[in-house]
Design an enzyme around this catalytic site. Structure first.
Site, PDB file in Angstrom:
ATOM      1  N   ARG A 178      22.018 115.636  68.447  1.00 43.85           N
ATOM      2  CA  ARG A 178      21.475 114.404  69.021  1.00 43.85           C
ATOM      3  C   ARG A 178      21.904 114.185  70.467  1.00 43.85           C
ATOM      4  NH1 ARG A 178      23.988 110.370  65.130  1.00 43.85           N
ATOM      5  NH2 ARG A 178      25.548 111.970  65.368  1.00 43.85           N
ATOM      6  N   SER A 210      23.736 108.975  59.762  1.00 42.20           N
ATOM      7  CA  SER A 210      23.986 108.460  58.416  1.00 42.20           C
ATOM      8  C   SER A 210      25.004 107.329  58.452  1.00 42.20           C
ATOM      9  CB  SER A 210      24.479 109.581  57.498  1.00 42.20           C
ATOM     10  OG  SER A 210      23.448 110.518  57.293  1.00 42.20           O
ATOM     11  N   LYS A 263      36.078 112.343  50.936  1.00 44.85           N
ATOM     12  CA  LYS A 263      35.218 111.213  51.274  1.00 44.85           C
ATOM     13  C   LYS A 263      34.599 110.610  50.026  1.00 44.85           C
ATOM     14  CE  LYS A 263      33.560 112.637  55.838  1.00 44.85           C
ATOM     15  NZ  LYS A 263      32.350 112.960  56.609  1.00 44.85           N
ATOM     16  N   HIS A 300      16.907 113.720  59.629  1.00 47.07           N
ATOM     17  CA  HIS A 300      17.112 114.909  58.790  1.00 47.07           C
ATOM     18  C   HIS A 300      15.763 115.456  58.317  1.00 47.07           C
ATOM     19  CE1 HIS A 300      21.212 113.008  57.713  1.00 47.07           C
ATOM     20  NE2 HIS A 300      21.440 113.997  58.548  1.00 47.07           N
TER      21      HIS A 300
END
Length: 163
Positions: free
Chosen positions: A93, A130, A42, A18
């Site tokens: 990614r 993460s 979450k 990040h």
């Protein structure tokens, strides 16, 4: 006209991947806004306020003076309008990330008239996510090469481990 980009995400935790993206965005845009989305469904490792503080520390340590951090609740496209931005940044990614992000980008372009800028993760950051950092930390792995130093320290404190 000032070029402003929103870099939205949960950032739980904020990784070196990040940070690299924010650094690269800071060279392309006049202002980079790291926008921490609140997701009530979450329960994260860090609260939104803790994430904000940790990201601010990482940006300050990296001397990224044209980057700031906010939190928001709601749709990213609404945030884009509120802040007068024209661009949204997303890190990619792999092909799976791209396919997922492409669909969201098309909607944001259609509904918010916002362009999405995709930045490929550097090879050394492509395996960092993460969720992977959280899992590794949970099992006591050394995460110092995956996250900024203040983030590593905060994660270790969450798991009550010393450095």
């Amino acid at each position: 006209m000032m070029r402003k980009v929103i870099f939205p995400g949960s950032f739980d935790p904020f990784t070196l991947g990040h940070l690299d993206l924010v650094h690269r965005l800071s060279e392309l845009f006049d202002e980079v806004i790291v926008a921490i989305g609140k997701n009530q469904a979450k329960s994260g490792l860090f609260s939104v306020e803790e994430r904000k503080i940790l990201i601010e520390k990482a940006l300050k340590e990296a001397q990224l003076t044209n980057a700031s951090v906010i939190s928001y609740d709601g749709l990213t496209m609404e945030l884009v309008h509120q802040l007068g931005a024209k661009s949204i940044a997303r890190g990619v990614r792999n092909a799976t990330d791209y396919q997922y992000e492409k669909n969201i980008a098309e909607l944001n372009q259609k509904l918010a008239d916002a362009e999405t800028v995709f930045l490929m993760a550097r090879p050394e950051n492509q395996a960092i996510s993460s969720s992977m950092v959280r899992e590794l930390a949970h099992f006591g792995a050394d995460i110092k090469t995956l996250v900024p130093s203040d983030v590593a320290q905060a994660i270790n404190q969450k798991y009550q481990r010393s450095e």
